[in-house]
Design an enzyme around this catalytic site. Structure first.
Site, mmCIF file in Angstrom:
data_model
loop_
_atom_site.group_PDB
_atom_site.id
_atom_site.type_symbol
_atom_site.label_atom_id
_atom_site.label_comp_id
_atom_site.label_asym_id
_atom_site.label_seq_id
_atom_site.Cartn_x
_atom_site.Cartn_y
_atom_site.Cartn_z
ATOM 1 C CE1 TYR A 146 4.509 -4.016 7.580
ATOM 2 C CE2 TYR A 146 2.176 -4.134 7.037
ATOM 3 C CZ TYR A 146 3.491 -4.341 6.690
ATOM 4 O OH TYR A 146 3.804 -4.862 5.456
ATOM 5 C CB SER A 149 2.044 -3.103 2.517
ATOM 6 O OG SER A 149 0.896 -3.827 2.881
HETATM 7 N N1 LIG Z 1 3.585 -11.103 3.678
HETATM 8 C C1 LIG Z 1 2.688 -10.164 3.421
HETATM 9 O O1 LIG Z 1 1.457 -10.424 3.448
HETATM 10 C C2 LIG Z 1 3.137 -8.774 3.050
HETATM 11 C C3 LIG Z 1 2.153 -7.896 2.577
HETATM 12 C C4 LIG Z 1 2.534 -6.604 2.239
HETATM 13 C C5 LIG Z 1 3.851 -6.199 2.355
HETATM 14 N N2 LIG Z 1 4.795 -7.074 2.836
HETATM 15 C C6 LIG Z 1 6.162 -6.563 2.956
HETATM 16 O O2 LIG Z 1 7.043 -7.416 2.271
HETATM 17 C C7 LIG Z 1 8.351 -7.328 2.856
HETATM 18 C C8 LIG Z 1 8.879 -8.736 3.096
HETATM 19 O O3 LIG Z 1 8.034 -9.384 4.045
HETATM 20 P P1 LIG Z 1 7.713 -10.945 3.983
HETATM 21 O O4 LIG Z 1 6.253 -11.104 3.845
HETATM 22 O O5 LIG Z 1 8.616 -11.631 3.040
HETATM 23 O O6 LIG Z 1 8.048 -11.340 5.500
HETATM 24 P P2 LIG Z 1 9.113 -12.383 6.121
HETATM 25 O O7 LIG Z 1 8.943 -13.704 5.490
HETATM 26 O O8 LIG Z 1 8.931 -12.263 7.589
HETATM 27 O O9 LIG Z 1 10.508 -11.756 5.682
HETATM 28 C C9 LIG Z 1 10.937 -10.528 6.195
HETATM 29 C C10 LIG Z 1 12.400 -10.355 5.897
HETATM 30 O O10 LIG Z 1 12.814 -9.076 6.423
HETATM 31 C C11 LIG Z 1 13.975 -9.300 7.171
HETATM 32 N N3 LIG Z 1 14.256 -8.306 8.193
HETATM 33 C C12 LIG Z 1 13.503 -7.917 9.247
HETATM 34 N N4 LIG Z 1 14.170 -7.005 9.972
HETATM 35 C C13 LIG Z 1 15.371 -6.812 9.364
HETATM 36 C C14 LIG Z 1 16.506 -6.006 9.615
HETATM 37 N N5 LIG Z 1 16.572 -5.195 10.684
HETATM 38 N N6 LIG Z 1 17.563 -6.072 8.760
HETATM 39 C C15 LIG Z 1 17.525 -6.890 7.692
HETATM 40 N N7 LIG Z 1 16.509 -7.695 7.408
HETATM 41 C C16 LIG Z 1 15.435 -7.659 8.232
HETATM 42 C C17 LIG Z 1 13.798 -10.673 7.765
HETATM 43 O O11 LIG Z 1 15.076 -11.107 8.174
HETATM 44 P P3 LIG Z 1 15.375 -12.035 9.453
HETATM 45 O O12 LIG Z 1 15.368 -13.392 8.863
HETATM 46 O O13 LIG Z 1 16.693 -11.606 9.902
HETATM 47 O O14 LIG Z 1 14.286 -11.778 10.460
HETATM 48 C C18 LIG Z 1 13.245 -11.414 6.561
HETATM 49 O O15 LIG Z 1 14.267 -11.790 5.676
HETATM 50 C C19 LIG Z 1 8.200 -6.501 4.132
HETATM 51 O O16 LIG Z 1 8.630 -5.180 3.884
HETATM 52 C C20 LIG Z 1 6.698 -6.529 4.386
HETATM 53 O O17 LIG Z 1 6.269 -5.389 5.085
HETATM 54 C C21 LIG Z 1 4.459 -8.341 3.187
#
Ligand SMILES: NC(=O)c1ccc[n+]([C@@H]2O[C@H](COP(=O)([O-])OP(=O)(O)OC[C@H]3O[C@@H](n4cnc5c(N)ncnc54)[C@H](OP(=O)(O)O)[C@@H]3O)[C@@H](O)[C@H]2O)c1
Length: 296
Positions: A153, A140
């Site tokens: 986080y 991130s």
């Molecule tokens: N969105 C942002 O602004 C942003 C910015 C910077 C970095 N990121 C990073 O991008 C990545 C994806 O996030 P996102 O934005 O796509 O969020 P999201 O829509 O909430 O998706 C997160 C995913 O991670 C999965 N997950 C959580 N805990 C897990 C576990 N124990 N085992 C397997 N899967 C698990 C969730 O699965 P479930 O469906 O089972 O909960 C979901 O598929 C993360 O690493 C996040 O830190 C996001």
């Protein structure tokens, strides 16, 4: 070049889901994994015609689940193993760091750091044995700068940045490349998962500031872009013959990082405190701390 096999963690939503569909459409053999099997079924049904998208239940915090996924990958690839591992699963525990419990911190690190490392260790041996492979770690912008109420986080992403740097040096001799992808603010389920439980801090000195955090969220979301931008950055990181160590997505995040790097810390602190209502007048009165002896 023969078809490459890519496994993505956390593909039931957001960036992981979009990346799975993007890479399947681009001709990769994708193994999309996640905890919610119904969402995996929906994803499979949405895969573009003629593409190869497999799904596998995988909870990155469960040893049994990781072992089952590793066995399935070995079966599917005839023992070849993964060409690319995309470590994307993650979530955010929000709240003032001093008010978080051990349990909060542990579950945050269990998924974002220990889970990621356990998955990496499961798929690395086949890459090392072959002398080729690529690991894409989704970090991130928050792995380079810390935001108020996101310290837990952010600290997991700082840890991931450091672990990835070390693995990049250490795995290069085995032909395994380690790449960081650093998303900015992306429109996914992330904010809902993270912001949901913050009302539990209502009774703390930070209560009034937290109550206004929704305003901050709205401001941040105004700058958000869709997850396709990150899927494309991940694709570039996979397809490049000589990948960069870091891919910021969207690219204008570079500008923000550069600006933050040259801003004096005092000015940055002032700005962060202002936008997140961390001023004395916004804090609720704190009751007198208990002497240690009395607290026992
Ligand atoms: N969105 C942002 O602004 C942003 C910015 C910077 C970095 N990121 C990073 O991008 C990545 C994806 O996030 P996102 O934005 O796509 O969020 P999201 O829509 O909430 O998706 C997160 C995913 O991670 C999965 N997950 C959580 N805990 C897990 C576990 N124990 N085992 C397997 N899967 C698990 C969730 O699965 P479930 O469906 O089972 O909960 C979901 O598929 C993360 O690493 C996040 O830190 C996001």
């Amino acid at each position: 070049m023969s078809q490459q096999t890519v496994l993505i963690t956390g593909a039931t939503a957001g960036i992981g889901r979009t990346t799975a569909l993007h890479l399947a459409a681009a001709g990769y053999r994708v193994i999309a994994t996640g905890r919610r099997s119904q969402e995996l079924d929906r994803l499979r049904a949405e895969a573009p015609a003629g593409s190869e998208l497999h799904t596998q239940v995988l909870d990155v915090t469960s040893t049994e689940s990781i072992e089952a996924a590793a066995a399935e990958v070995a079966r599917l690839t005839g023992g070849h193993g993964l060409d690319v591992l995309v470590n994307n699963a993650g979530f955010g525990v929000m709240g003032p760091v001093s008010e978080l419990s051990d349990a909060d911190l542990r579950r945050q690190y269990d998924t974002n750091v220990f889970g990621l490392m356990a998955v990496t260790r499961a798929f690395l041996p086949a890459m090392q044995k072959r002398g080729s492979g690529r690991i894409i770690n989704v970090s991130s912008i928050g792995g380079r700068v810390t935001f108020p109420f996101m310290g837990a986080y952010n600290s997991t992403k700082y840890a991931l940045e450091s672990l990835s740097d070390a693995m990049r040096y250490e795995l290069a001799p085995f032909g395994v490349q380690v790449v960081l992808v650093e998303p900015g603010v992306i429109r996914t389920e992330f904010a809902d998962t993270a912001m949901g439980p913050v009302t539990r801090f209502a009774g703390t000195a930070y209560g009034p500031a937290i109550a206004k955090a929704e305003t901050l969220r709205t401001r941040m979301e105004a700058t958000a872009v869709g997850p396709e931008v990150v899927a494309k950055a991940i694709h570039r990181a996979i397809a490049s013959a000589s990948p960069s160590a870091r891919y910021v997505a969207p690219r204008f995040g570079h500008l923000m990082l550069a600006a933050l790097n040259i801003t004096p810390t005092r000015l940055l602190d002032w700005g962060f405190r202002r936008v997140s209502f961390l001023t004395r007048k916004e804090l609720a009165p704190v009751s007198a701390p208990q002497p240690l002896a009395a607290a026992r």
